[in-house]
Enzyme design. Sequence first.
Site, short mmCIF file in Angstrom:
data_model
loop_
_atom_site.label_atom_id
_atom_site.label_comp_id
_atom_site.label_asym_id
_atom_site.label_seq_id
_atom_site.Cartn_x
_atom_site.Cartn_y
_atom_site.Cartn_z
N LYS A 194 -9.76 -7.60 8.71
CA LYS A 194 -10.44 -7.73 10.00
C LYS A 194 -10.31 -6.43 10.79
O LYS A 194 -9.32 -5.71 10.66
CB LYS A 194 -9.91 -8.93 10.81
CG LYS A 194 -8.49 -8.77 11.29
CD LYS A 194 -8.15 -9.81 12.37
CE LYS A 194 -6.68 -9.71 12.73
NZ LYS A 194 -6.34 -10.21 14.02
N HIS A 228 0.83 -1.21 0.00
CA HIS A 228 0.00 0.00 0.00
C HIS A 228 0.87 1.25 0.00
O HIS A 228 0.58 2.23 -0.69
CB HIS A 228 -0.94 0.01 1.22
CG HIS A 228 -2.20 -0.75 0.98
ND1 HIS A 228 -2.24 -2.12 0.98
CD2 HIS A 228 -3.46 -0.33 0.69
CE1 HIS A 228 -3.48 -2.50 0.71
NE2 HIS A 228 -4.23 -1.44 0.53
S1 SF4 Z 1 -6.24 -15.65 16.11
FE1 SF4 Z 1 -4.76 -14.84 17.59
S2 SF4 Z 1 -2.78 -15.19 16.65
FE2 SF4 Z 1 -4.33 -15.33 15.04
S3 SF4 Z 1 -4.50 -13.29 14.13
FE3 SF4 Z 1 -6.02 -13.44 15.76
S4 SF4 Z 1 -5.01 -12.60 17.59
FE4 SF4 Z 1 -3.42 -13.08 16.10
#
Ligand code: SF4
Lengths: 188, 280
Positions: free
Chosen positions: A104, A39
């Site tokens: 996310k 980016h």
């Molecule tokens: S599940 Fe846990 S280790 Fe995996 S991205 Fe999410 S916070 Fe990070």
Amino acid sequence: MAEQIKIQTPFTEEMSRKLKAGDAVLISGEIIAARDAAHKAMTEALARGEKLPVDWTNQMVYYLGPTPAKPGDPIGSCGPTTSGRMDAYTPTMLEQGIKGMIGKGSRSKEVIESMKKNGVTYFAAVGGAAALIAKSVKKYEVLAYPELGPEAVARLTVEDFPAIVVIDCEGNSLYETNQEKYRTLKGY
Amino acid sequence: MRELDVKTITENVAEMCKEAAYYLPEDVYNGLKRGRETEKSPVGQVVLDQIIRNAEIAKAEDRPYCQDTGMTIVFLKIGQDLHITGGNLEDAVNAGIAKGYTEGYLRKSVVAEPLFNRKNTQDNTPGVIYTEIVPGDKLDITVAPKGFGSENKSGVKMLVPADGVEGVKKAVMDIILHASMNPCPPMVVGIGIGGTMDRAALMSKKALTRSIDQRNPMPEYAKLEEELLELINQTGIGPQLGGTTSALAVNIEWGPTHIAGLPVAVTICCHAMRHAHREL
Ligand code: SF4
């Protein structure tokens, strides 16, 4: 389980405008992986007046951080990374024709404004569901910035990639509405 | 005196790194399934279905459960009658981490220096290694890789004795509400109460190596674990996108502290609650 809507790329503004926050989808076709370093490189190239190495018209961008691929696999485990780190670059990138983003976590006000203006949908892939997501990736090809290694811009051919609409192009956000809805906590 | 060659330690640590990255512990898997049964939000149900399926695929195919395969925390309990031979213990553990992360196709996520140049060490070393001397002649190893989406949301609060149980609850809930959906919930919450600031933090990490089905043996703490779990599940955070399964368990460890203090440390772990345990 709620019904999952099938989406085939290219992802047009018309398709994007039909989706609502809370819709569960399965994406098939091609999506383009890019994250922090890519980016930065792309927005710098645009600032210098250069053309981008990838045509982003009607594309979906995926903010991903994979583990190394085992021999014979197209990709390692490849869940979403935190989208917020891309926020500073996102309005500029959306002007390039991107209609879908997958990552996310929440997005900034500026990003949501730009989504509304450009008719862009933001999808969440489930954080940590990296092995499941890897199963839906059939092919991985580096398109640009190979020097960035796992952060290079790459085309992923996917089949039934699972995601959920979290912010739709009207700016409705599941992060706000769905937490509120199930919140019964008092006094904290 | 019993002897143990460092090579054995390296081999075992390497295998445990892979094991921890691929296989979600049974108690956590079952906790997720229970969460799926009681989750009220339809979107939350979809998310939990995917998380459960993810655990099954990772296990069946020896793939990392999450792409952030973490910084490697290693707890060593060394029997005082054990003689470790053939080299240096810490080097042996780090060699195991390097081997496991390389052979296991795990992500290398460690930088050598944190502030100015942040260069990746390329083999996930060094681990965060804690040693404890215990009676006996065994070496007890727990490998607990920690992802940083959740680690970044952890915290310590130095309370005073007058803050009491309510103060502890408030401190924990402040940290949880601030973390919100960022640490990939459903979370498992490790809490350390007492000690010094650093001891409390360490206890909060150790708390996460206990099964999520096992409550603290002291009834007052067991009750506090249950009350906090209920409060966290009332936040609406849910499995990332809102819902009722925000956490699977709260594990508290406590220790002696100073007359003037009440340290509380909270380590948030994501649903990728990974650890491997062996006794050599
Ligand atoms: S599940 Fe846990 S280790 Fe995996 S991205 Fe999410 S916070 Fe990070």
